[in-house]
Design a protein around this motif. Structure first.
Motif, PDB file in Angstrom:
ATOM      1  N   ILE A 263      17.625  -3.734  10.860  1.00  0.00           N
ATOM      2  CA  ILE A 263      18.216  -5.092  10.759  1.00  0.00           C
ATOM      3  C   ILE A 263      19.576  -4.899  11.969  1.00  0.00           C
ATOM      4  O   ILE A 263      19.971  -5.742  12.653  1.00  0.00           O
ATOM      5  N   LYS A 264      20.172  -3.916  11.695  1.00  0.00           N
ATOM      6  CA  LYS A 264      21.268  -3.621  12.773  1.00  0.00           C
ATOM      7  C   LYS A 264      21.131  -3.700  14.087  1.00  0.00           C
ATOM      8  O   LYS A 264      21.723  -4.229  14.888  1.00  0.00           O
ATOM      9  N   PHE A 265      19.637  -2.876  14.463  1.00  0.00           N
ATOM     10  CA  PHE A 265      19.418  -3.029  15.755  1.00  0.00           C
ATOM     11  C   PHE A 265      18.915  -4.378  16.228  1.00  0.00           C
ATOM     12  O   PHE A 265      19.424  -4.904  17.294  1.00  0.00           O
ATOM     13  N   SER A 266      18.426  -5.128  15.262  1.00  0.00           N
ATOM     14  CA  SER A 266      17.918  -6.376  15.658  1.00  0.00           C
ATOM     15  C   SER A 266      19.366  -7.520  15.980  1.00  0.00           C
ATOM     16  O   SER A 266      19.353  -8.281  16.822  1.00  0.00           O
ATOM     17  N   PHE A 267      20.295  -7.122  15.043  1.00  0.00           N
ATOM     18  CA  PHE A 267      21.727  -7.869  15.207  1.00  0.00           C
ATOM     19  C   PHE A 267      22.098  -7.601  16.561  1.00  0.00           C
ATOM     20  O   PHE A 267      22.681  -8.536  17.280  1.00  0.00           O
ATOM     21  N   TRP A 268      22.243  -6.332  16.810  1.00  0.00           N
ATOM     22  CA  TRP A 268      23.035  -5.928  18.376  1.00  0.00           C
ATOM     23  C   TRP A 268      22.223  -6.496  19.346  1.00  0.00           C
ATOM     24  O   TRP A 268      22.829  -7.088  20.181  1.00  0.00           O
ATOM     25  N   GLN A 269      20.636  -6.663  19.238  1.00  0.00           N
ATOM     26  CA  GLN A 269      19.996  -7.321  20.335  1.00  0.00           C
ATOM     27  C   GLN A 269      20.478  -8.738  20.439  1.00  0.00           C
ATOM     28  O   GLN A 269      20.502  -9.552  21.524  1.00  0.00           O
ATOM     29  N   TYR A 270      20.307  -9.424  19.296  1.00  0.00           N
ATOM     30  CA  TYR A 270      20.768 -10.899  19.352  1.00  0.00           C
ATOM     31  C   TYR A 270      22.314 -11.213  19.815  1.00  0.00           C
ATOM     32  O   TYR A 270      22.517 -12.072  20.413  1.00  0.00           O
ATOM     33  N   SER A 271      23.059 -10.329  19.434  1.00  0.00           N
ATOM     34  CA  SER A 271      24.407 -10.465  20.020  1.00  0.00           C
ATOM     35  C   SER A 271      24.422 -10.241  21.270  1.00  0.00           C
ATOM     36  O   SER A 271      25.130 -10.964  22.110  1.00  0.00           O
ATOM     37  N   SER A 272      24.074  -9.212  21.793  1.00  0.00           N
ATOM     38  CA  SER A 272      23.851  -9.024  23.384  1.00  0.00           C
ATOM     39  C   SER A 272      23.265 -10.344  24.050  1.00  0.00           C
ATOM     40  O   SER A 272      23.865 -10.866  25.066  1.00  0.00           O
ATOM     41  N   ARG A 273      22.234 -10.685  23.583  1.00  0.00           N
ATOM     42  CA  ARG A 273      21.701 -12.258  24.133  1.00  0.00           C
ATOM     43  C   ARG A 273      22.401 -13.342  24.069  1.00  0.00           C
ATOM     44  O   ARG A 273      22.636 -13.803  25.083  1.00  0.00           O
ATOM     45  N   ILE A 274      23.151 -13.429  22.957  1.00  0.00           N
ATOM     46  CA  ILE A 274      24.419 -14.569  22.927  1.00  0.00           C
ATOM     47  C   ILE A 274      25.549 -14.545  24.018  1.00  0.00           C
ATOM     48  O   ILE A 274      25.723 -15.388  24.691  1.00  0.00           O
ATOM     49  N   GLU A 275      25.664 -13.205  24.251  1.00  0.00           N
ATOM     50  CA  GLU A 275      26.806 -13.127  24.935  1.00  0.00           C
ATOM     51  C   GLU A 275      26.382 -13.317  26.710  1.00  0.00           C
ATOM     52  O   GLU A 275      27.194 -13.874  27.431  1.00  0.00           O
ATOM     53  N   LYS A 276      24.976 -13.009  26.670  1.00  0.00           N
ATOM     54  CA  LYS A 276      24.603 -13.286  28.040  1.00  0.00           C
ATOM     55  C   LYS A 276      24.499 -14.744  28.431  1.00  0.00           C
ATOM     56  O   LYS A 276      24.762 -15.065  29.290  1.00  0.00           O
ATOM     57  N   LEU A 277      24.087 -15.417  27.196  1.00  0.00           N
ATOM     58  CA  LEU A 277      23.828 -16.929  27.308  1.00  0.00           C
ATOM     59  C   LEU A 277      24.982 -17.621  27.517  1.00  0.00           C
ATOM     60  O   LEU A 277      25.331 -18.393  28.375  1.00  0.00           O
ATOM     61  N   LYS A 278      26.216 -17.116  26.872  1.00  0.00           N
ATOM     62  CA  LYS A 278      27.552 -17.543  26.990  1.00  0.00           C
ATOM     63  C   LYS A 278      27.921 -17.289  28.672  1.00  0.00           C
ATOM     64  O   LYS A 278      28.454 -18.248  29.041  1.00  0.00           O
ATOM     65  N   VAL A 279      27.653 -16.246  29.150  1.00  0.00           N
ATOM     66  CA  VAL A 279      28.294 -15.832  30.594  1.00  0.00           C
ATOM     67  C   VAL A 279      27.261 -16.893  31.515  1.00  0.00           C
ATOM     68  O   VAL A 279      28.036 -17.558  32.422  1.00  0.00           O
ATOM     69  N   GLN A 280      26.267 -17.103  31.084  1.00  0.00           N
ATOM     70  CA  GLN A 280      25.335 -17.983  32.174  1.00  0.00           C
ATOM     71  C   GLN A 280      25.826 -19.452  31.970  1.00  0.00           C
ATOM     72  O   GLN A 280      25.880 -20.177  33.067  1.00  0.00           O
ATOM     73  N   LYS A 281      26.173 -19.854  30.704  1.00  0.00           N
ATOM     74  CA  LYS A 281      26.498 -21.295  30.384  1.00  0.00           C
ATOM     75  C   LYS A 281      27.954 -21.531  31.421  1.00  0.00           C
ATOM     76  O   LYS A 281      28.177 -22.669  31.913  1.00  0.00           O
ATOM     77  N   THR A 282      28.707 -20.577  31.208  1.00  0.00           N
ATOM     78  CA  THR A 282      30.315 -20.791  32.010  1.00  0.00           C
ATOM     79  C   THR A 282      29.979 -20.520  33.471  1.00  0.00           C
ATOM     80  O   THR A 282      30.356 -21.697  34.098  1.00  0.00           O
TER      81      THR A 282
END
Length: 282
Positions: A263-282
Motif C-alpha cells: 500500500i505504501k509503495f502504491s501510494f508513493w507511485q501515485y503521489s509521484s505521478r500526480i506531481e508529474k501531472l501537475k508539472v506538465q499542466k503548469t
C-alpha cells in the motif's frame, strides 16, 4: 556412471532389504527381496575375524576391513539395512491389561517400558523398545505360548529393548559403511517361517538375518519388534502442537507487513505521478 545410478536407486527399493547378523566371531549378511507372495534370497556372504581365535571386540563388527569385504561379496545390495545384534534383549511379559482392551499407542508403549525396566541393565528412559502382541495368528513359535495366560485377563507380549547409546553407535557404524539403518532385531528365532524361500539355498546359520528381513518387509509379524529411534509423526505433532499458534500469528503478521508495504509503495507511485501531472499542466 551405471554403478552410481544403481547405488542411487538402491535407496528407493522398498521391496528389498539388506540384513546383517552381528556376532563375536562371524558377521553374516543376506539380501532378501519380496516379490508378490514370494520371498527370494538374492545373495549371502559371511566373514570371520582373522585369526578366528580372536573374536570381534564390542562395536568392531562393522568397523573393520572384513565388513567392507563382506559387502563387496554381496555385489549389488540395497542401502536400506537391518541389523541382528546380541545387544537387543528379548523379554516375554504379560501386561496387567485384559487382552480384549485396546490401548492408545502411547499408553501401550509406556506399559511396555514399565514391564521391561526390571530386566534392563540401563535406565528405562535411556532405552528404545519394540513389542509384538502374542496372538495365535502372528506366526510366533509355539514355545512362546507355553506359559501364557489364556484367560484373557492379561495381555501376553514380546518386548525388545536396546539402549539408545548402543543404537546410535550401530547407526554410526552403518553410516561409515554407506548404508542406512532401518531397525535392529534380536538374535532369537521367534517366528515359524511356513513357506519356501526361493533363490539361493541357505543354511540355518542365516535364519536370524532372514527372519529380521522378513519382519522388516512385513511378511511375518507386525514389524514392531524391530527397534529404531524414529519418532512417529503424530507424536511429533503432539509435542510441537504449541508451536502452531505462534506460526499462525507469524504468518498473519508477515502478511500484514507485506500488505502494508505494498500500500505504501502504491501510494508513493501515485503521489509521484500526480506531481508529474501537475508539472506538465503548469
Amino acid at each position: 556412471m551405471l554403478n552410481k545410478f544403481e547405488n542411487l536407486t538402491s535407496y528407493f527399493k522398498k521391496n528389498e532389504i539388506l540384513a546383517i547378523d552381528l556376532s563375536n566371531e562371524v558377521v553374516r549378511a543376506v539380501v532378501v527381496k519380496k516379490e508378490a507372495k514370494e520371498v527370494v534370497v538374492l545373495s549371502t556372504a559371511e566373514v570371520s575375524k582373522s585369526p578366528p581365535s580372536t573374536p570381534f571386540a564390542r562395536g568392531e563388527a562393522l568397523d573393520n576391513p572384513q565388513s567392507k569385504e563382506l559387502l563387496e561379496r554381496l555385489g549389488n545390495y540395497p542401502k536400506q539395512a537391518v541389523l541382528v545384534s546380541p545387544e537387543v534383549k528379548l523379554l516375554t511379559a504379560e501386561l496387567p491389561i485384559p487382552s480384549n482392551r485396546k490401548l492408545a499407542l502411547d499408553k501401550l508403549q509406556e506399559a511396555v517400558r514399565w514391564e521391561a525396566q526390571a530386566y534392563l541393565d540401563f535406565p528405562a528412559p535411556d532405552g528404545l523398545f519394540g513389542y509384538q502382541l502374542q496372538t495365535t495368528n502372528s506366526s510366533i513359535k509355539e514355545e512362546f505360548f507355553k506359559n501364557v495366560d489364556r484367560t484373557g485377563k492379561t495381555t501376553p507380549i514380546l518386548i525388545t529393548a536396546i539402549s539408545r547409546q548402543e543404537y546410535s553407535r550401530l547407526a554410526e557404524s552403518c553410516k561409515r559403511q554407506y548404508i542406512n539403518l532401518q531397525a535392529v532385531y534380536p538374535k532369537e528365532s521367534i517366528f515359524s517361517i511356513g513357506f519356501f524361500l526361493k533363490g539361493l539355498k541357505i543354511g540355518p546359520q542365516y535364519a536370524p538375518a532372514v527372519e529380521a528381513a522378513l519382519q522388516e518387509l512385513k511378511v511375518i509379524g507386525s514389524g514392531k519388534l524391530g527397534i529404531n529411534d524414529r519418532i512417529p509423526l503424530v507424536k511429533r505433532l503432539k509435542v510441537r502442537i504449541h508451536v502452531f499458534p505462534l506460526v499462525t500469528v507469524a504468518i498473519f503478521a508477515l502478511g500484514f507487513l507485506i500488505h502494508y508495504a505494498y500500500i505504501k509503495f502504491s501510494f508513493w507511485q501515485y503521489s509521484s505521478r500526480i506531481e508529474k501531472l501537475k508539472v506538465q499542466k503548469t
